[in-house]
Design an enzyme around this catalytic site. Structure first.
Site, PDB file in Angstrom:
ATOM      1  N   GLU A 194      -0.610  -4.675   9.850  1.00 19.42           N
ATOM      2  CA  GLU A 194      -1.799  -4.207  10.296  1.00 19.42           C
ATOM      3  C   GLU A 194      -2.040  -4.871  12.005  1.00 19.42           C
ATOM      4  O   GLU A 194      -1.724  -5.762  12.353  1.00 19.42           O
ATOM      5  CB  GLU A 194      -3.010  -4.806   9.903  1.00 19.42           C
ATOM      6  CG  GLU A 194      -3.593  -4.865  10.150  1.00 19.42           C
ATOM      7  CD  GLU A 194      -4.742  -3.404  10.196  1.00 19.42           C
ATOM      8  OE1 GLU A 194      -3.951  -2.111   9.998  1.00 19.42           O
ATOM      9  OE2 GLU A 194      -6.224  -3.211   9.930  1.00 19.42           O
ATOM     10  N   ASN A 197     -15.502  -1.643   3.627  1.00 18.48           N
ATOM     11  CA  ASN A 197     -15.258  -3.273   4.105  1.00 18.48           C
ATOM     12  C   ASN A 197     -16.828  -4.102   4.690  1.00 18.48           C
ATOM     13  O   ASN A 197     -16.965  -4.900   4.771  1.00 18.48           O
ATOM     14  CB  ASN A 197     -14.523  -3.000   5.665  1.00 18.48           C
ATOM     15  CG  ASN A 197     -12.944  -3.212   3.916  1.00 18.48           C
ATOM     16  OD1 ASN A 197     -12.828  -3.158   3.039  1.00 18.48           O
ATOM     17  ND2 ASN A 197     -12.341  -3.087   4.859  1.00 18.48           N
ATOM     18  N   MET A 213       1.084  -0.814   0.085  1.00 22.99           N
ATOM     19  CA  MET A 213       0.245  -0.378  -0.269  1.00 22.99           C
ATOM     20  C   MET A 213       0.982   1.091   0.073  1.00 22.99           C
ATOM     21  O   MET A 213       0.953   2.513  -0.707  1.00 22.99           O
ATOM     22  CB  MET A 213      -0.852  -0.193   1.127  1.00 22.99           C
ATOM     23  CG  MET A 213      -1.955  -1.295   1.389  1.00 22.99           C
ATOM     24  SD  MET A 213      -2.710  -0.972  -0.401  1.00 22.99           S
ATOM     25  CE  MET A 213      -4.193   0.037   0.085  1.00 22.99           C
ATOM     26  N   HIS A 272      -7.920   5.740   4.189  1.00 19.88           N
ATOM     27  CA  HIS A 272      -8.147   4.698   3.988  1.00 19.88           C
ATOM     28  C   HIS A 272      -8.793   4.106   2.375  1.00 19.88           C
ATOM     29  O   HIS A 272      -9.235   4.726   2.373  1.00 19.88           O
ATOM     30  CB  HIS A 272      -9.335   3.878   4.665  1.00 19.88           C
ATOM     31  CG  HIS A 272      -9.620   2.529   4.163  1.00 19.88           C
ATOM     32  ND1 HIS A 272     -11.057   1.978   4.291  1.00 19.88           N
ATOM     33  CD2 HIS A 272      -8.912   1.215   4.179  1.00 19.88           C
ATOM     34  CE1 HIS A 272     -10.697   0.149   4.150  1.00 19.88           C
ATOM     35  NE2 HIS A 272      -9.512   0.612   3.717  1.00 19.88           N
ATOM     36  N   SER A 328      -7.309  -0.585   7.768  1.00 22.89           N
ATOM     37  CA  SER A 328      -8.101  -1.267   7.633  1.00 22.89           C
ATOM     38  C   SER A 328      -9.413  -1.256   8.288  1.00 22.89           C
ATOM     39  O   SER A 328      -9.970  -1.814   7.754  1.00 22.89           O
ATOM     40  CB  SER A 328      -8.222  -2.586   6.113  1.00 22.89           C
ATOM     41  OG  SER A 328      -7.196  -3.269   6.234  1.00 22.89           O
ATOM     42  N   ASP A 378      10.035   3.106   5.909  1.00 22.78           N
ATOM     43  CA  ASP A 378       9.969   1.471   6.241  1.00 22.78           C
ATOM     44  C   ASP A 378      10.837   0.652   6.746  1.00 22.78           C
ATOM     45  O   ASP A 378      12.431   1.908   7.370  1.00 22.78           O
ATOM     46  CB  ASP A 378      11.111   0.052   4.605  1.00 22.78           C
ATOM     47  CG  ASP A 378       9.425  -0.753   5.343  1.00 22.78           C
ATOM     48  OD1 ASP A 378       9.816  -1.134   6.078  1.00 22.78           O
ATOM     49  OD2 ASP A 378       8.571  -0.586   4.444  1.00 22.78           O
ATOM     50  N   LYS A 403       2.386   0.101  14.780  1.00 29.07           N
ATOM     51  CA  LYS A 403       1.355   0.756  14.619  1.00 29.07           C
ATOM     52  C   LYS A 403       1.602   2.092  15.667  1.00 29.07           C
ATOM     53  O   LYS A 403       2.728   3.238  15.517  1.00 29.07           O
ATOM     54  CB  LYS A 403       0.120   1.150  14.351  1.00 29.07           C
ATOM     55  CG  LYS A 403       0.025   0.233  13.024  1.00 29.07           C
ATOM     56  CD  LYS A 403      -1.409   0.483  12.293  1.00 29.07           C
ATOM     57  CE  LYS A 403      -1.905  -0.517  11.188  1.00 29.07           C
ATOM     58  NZ  LYS A 403      -1.515  -0.074   9.951  1.00 29.07           N
TER      59      LYS A 403
END
Ligand code: NAD
Length: 740
Positions: free
Chosen positions: A416, A514, A338, A464, A443, A357, A421
């Site tokens: 995720e 979703n 993403m 998102h 997500s 990263d 995070k």
């Protein structure tokens, strides 16, 4: 002659220059005043012996954006009004007469006896390009920005001012049908090679080239009005014609499942129109146009895909008081699938991008994947290598968080995982400027809970994206409980900069898209467990209007991810939150058979290299129930189709009731752009209005009885059904469009 939309000048050679320049508009469009004024001009040219011919051009950057869709909406209004007052027949005739005006005007240009040249200074769409086609000669200024096309099909209409008939007389019928059915926008070079325009010149020479054609004796007769005209692909009833039309019919069915009356009308208009002289052909086209304009599909598509989309794109949900956001440089943390996509679309919008990263190597890999995606485009001739290199030069890969210090917006796209995070947020906060905005691309994790550890949750928001990022047009913006207006304005300004459409939703599990999509996929799983053959499930979903079947979609999004989401829901909400049979199916697939989806070449489908995917034969053994041949033959496909749409729409209605979505335009536009919900319906809530809330509730109740609680209609819908209300009647967009 006084006109407000056009300037009219006659030069020393007796050539009229008609310059289209509508006051107070950035682009020319066709409305009733334009039609009336252009009619006066055409008669002035035709009736004045001193005028040799006319050149029409525009003073705007583009030539014309097409018909004013608000005018078409009014025509539909006229129909509804007259139908109640004077009956269906009188109303249909009035719409036919009104919608013919433009077609007759263009025909008058074509047959007025004086040569008309269209000098295309820029983009011409829809009715604007139809005007060009009605002129005797078309010259375009050479510009990479210009697009020429008839995109009406994209809003459930088709060209009704001669476009279908002229294109079908200029191109072989298969090319003409493809052009009309796809609604593609052509570059000037492509339009020239297809012979839809006659020449391309340097912008400075445009008007001179147009006038020169008249001076050189250009004839005021269209090829189809000249004696001996032959259709480019041969007559309809010829060997070539018979190779085209039956096949076109089959392709139409394969591509649309007969859900799009406008596409069908294009086939019929061309087929019928090519068998008669032009004036009759134009009458045929107008009849079909008036019919399609009255169709619920056209109404729904114009509303969602044009009007509402445009309003959202222009910032309908933006806090008015917030000043324009500064967005020169953005940071992206997480250079994976993403993150790389987000870097690509941001750089494509001219933004400086810092791509971070865990180490330099991983950040470089992210940039390399953008390089690869862009090189694929270069290889296909869709991008120049200098453009690719320019874009790549905007992306700086690094592992050093200090590079985020001068970013205006930082988007997190790491694993995720809450812990990962939280660590990343802490590092970003150490360097982030005091007025910059922080966003997460999560997500599934609620934004408010992610905000818990932040020093300033007002500056935190969810942005998102959908995958693949470069192709998907929708972005869901998620408001946490404490998200402030400045963060919302920045997120909306950013989405606008990267030319995508935003919807703004309140924080909740699965947000909006979703939640509905997972219901769609689940319905496919449950049908499979009922013993319905997989091919039948996939086909009936596509027949209902979905772009991909639920099993194929699950393969794309990954089965292990689906299982992970189910387990997370179970852990957070309790065992009642998931369907145990569905969970077992996914466990069998993922853990029992190692079938993860397209990513490992094994999901509900097999993906043999170099061959089309095919359903996995092992599926039949996995399913506990096998139906006998006669039971399969007795399956009601119409019911399968309805189940797919209803199970998504009822979830959308719940999200609206719960105020996850607060604007019906966002629910509708979001559903089409986000996951391709049957576009001919105008979107999830529009579909409920189309069915009628009372019938929809009855349908929900009958499905609830047969298939379970997931179909139970929410209270809001029951109340609307009782009162005879609709979403667009009660929650009119633009103003007080809120559920409560
Ligand atoms: P991915 O595994 O492809 O990429 C994650 C990247 O984050 C990797 O490159 C990894 O090295 C990097 N990373 C991990 N820990 C890090 C750290 N501490 N510091 C810096 N970088 C770190 O995953 P993805 O599919 O790109 O998903 C990223 C996020 O986007 C997730 O939150 C996911 O839920 C969300 N998302 C994914 C999709 C999708 O379709 N894949 C769609 C919408 C949102």
């Amino acid at each position: 002659m006084t006109t407000t939309n056009f300037r009219f000048d006659i030069d020393g050679d007796g050539i009229a220059l008609v310059t289209w320049d509508m006051p107070n508009r950035s682009m020319n469009v066709i409305d009733m005043t334009v039609i009336a004024e252009l009619a006066t001009i055409v008669e002035a040219v035709a009736g004045d012996a001193a005028v040799r011919g006319a050149v029409i051009t525009s003073a705007k950057e583009t030539f014309c954006a097409g018909a004013d869709l608000a005018m078409l909406e009014r025509m539909r209004g006229l129909y509804v009004d007259l139908a109640t007052k004077q009956g269906e027949e009188a109303a249909a005739k009035a719409v036919f007469d009104e919608s013919r005006k433009l077609s007759l005007l263009y025909r008058r240009i074509e047959t007025c006896g004086k040569p008309w040249v269209c000098a295309l200074n820029g983009t011409a769409m829809g009715g604007g390009f139809e005007l060009a086609l009605a002129c005797h000669y078309r010259v375009a200024a050479d510009s990479p920005k210009t697009r020429l096309g008839l995109p009406e099909i994209k809003v459930g209409l088709f060209p009704g001012a001669g476009g279908t008939q002229r294109v079908a007389r200029m191109l072989p019928p298969s090319d003409a049908l493809q052009f009309l059915l796809k609604g593609d926008a052509l570059t000037v070079d492509r339009a020239k090679s297809m012979k839809l325009i006659d020449s391309v010149v340097a912008p400075a020479d445009l008007i001179k080239a147009a006038k020169d054609w008249i001076k050189a004796g250009g004839k005021p007769v269209a090829p189809w009005d000249a004696p001996g005209f032959r259709l480019p692909g041969g007559a309809v009833y010829s060997k070539a014609g018979m190779m085209t039309f039956p096949a076109a019919n089959a392709i139409y069915r394969r591509e649309t499942y007969d859900n799009y009356p406008a596409a069908r009308a294009i086939l019929q208009t061309v087929y019928e129109g090519l068998q008669v002289p032009m004036d009759v052909a134009l009458r045929v086209e107008s009849r079909w146009f008036a019919k399609i304009l009255r169709s619920p599909q056209a109404a729904a598509m114009i509303r969602s895909l044009f009007l509402s989309k445009q309003e959202l794109d222009k910032g309908a949900r933006r806090p008015a008081a917030a000043p324009p956001s500064r967005l020169g440089k953005i940071g992206i943390v997480g250079a994976g699938f993403m993150g790389a996509g987000i870097a690509q679309v941001s750089a494509a919008a001219g933004l400086q991008v810092v791509l971070i990263d865990r180490d330099q190597e991983a950040a470089d890999r992210g940039k390399a994947s953008v390089h690869k995606a862009l090189s694929d485009r270069v290889n296909k001739g869709r991008m120049k290598s200098v453009e690719r290199d320019g874009l790549l030069s905007l992306i700086t890969p690094t592992a050093d968080y200090a590079a985020l210090a001068d970013c205006d917006l930082v988007i997190e796209a790491v694993f995720e995982d809450r812990k990962v995070k939280a660590d990343v947020f802490a590092r970003i906060q150490e360097v982030l400027r005091a007025d910059a905005i922080l966003a997460s691309n999560t997500s599934t994790l609620p934004i408010s809970s992610l905000a818990a550890g932040l020093a300033e949750p007002a500056r935190f928001i969810g942005i998102h994206f959908f995958s693949p990022v470069d192709r998907m047009l929708l972005v869901e913006i998620i408001l946490g409980k404490q998200t402030g207006d400045k963060a919302l304005a920045a997120a909306l300004d950013y989405v606008r900069a990267i030319r995508k459409t935003p919807i703004v939703v309140n924080d909740s599990r699965g947000f909006y898209a979703n939640r509905c999509v997972l219901n769609y996929i689940q319905e496919g799983h449950l049908m499979l467990l009922e013993g319905i053959p997989a091919a039948m499930i996939e086909n009936s979903a596509r027949m209902a209007g979905m772009p991909v079947g639920p099993l194929a979609l699950n393969d794309e999004t990954a089965l292990d991810l689906g299982l992970k989401i189910l387990r997370a829901a179970e852990a957070d909400l309790g065992a009642g939150a998931v369907n145990p049979a569905q969970k077992k199916l996914l466990e069998d697939m993922v853990e029992g058979h190692g079938r993860l989806g397209r990513k490992n070449g094994k999901g509900f489908y097999d993906y043999p290299p170099g061959q089309p995917k095919r359903l996995w034969p092992g599926l039949a053994d996995l399913v506990p129930k096998r139906l006998a041949r006669e039971e399969i033959a007795a399956i009601d496909v119409e019911e399968l189709k309805r189940r797919f749409l209803v199970v998504q729409a009822v979830e959308a209605a719940r999200t609206f009731e719960e105020r996850v979505v607060t604007d019906i335009r966002e629910a509708d536009v979001g559903s089409i752009l986000g996951w391709g919900f049957a576009p001919f319906t105008g979107g999830t809530l529009s579909y409920i209005d189309m069915v009628g809330p009372a019938s929809f509730v009855a349908l929900c109740r009958s499905f609830e009885k047969k298939y379970g609680r997931r179909f139970a209609p929410p209270k809001l819908l029951v109340e609307m059904a009782d009162k005879g209300e609709t979403f667009y009647g009660r929650f009119a967009p633009g103003g007080k469009s809120q559920a409560a």
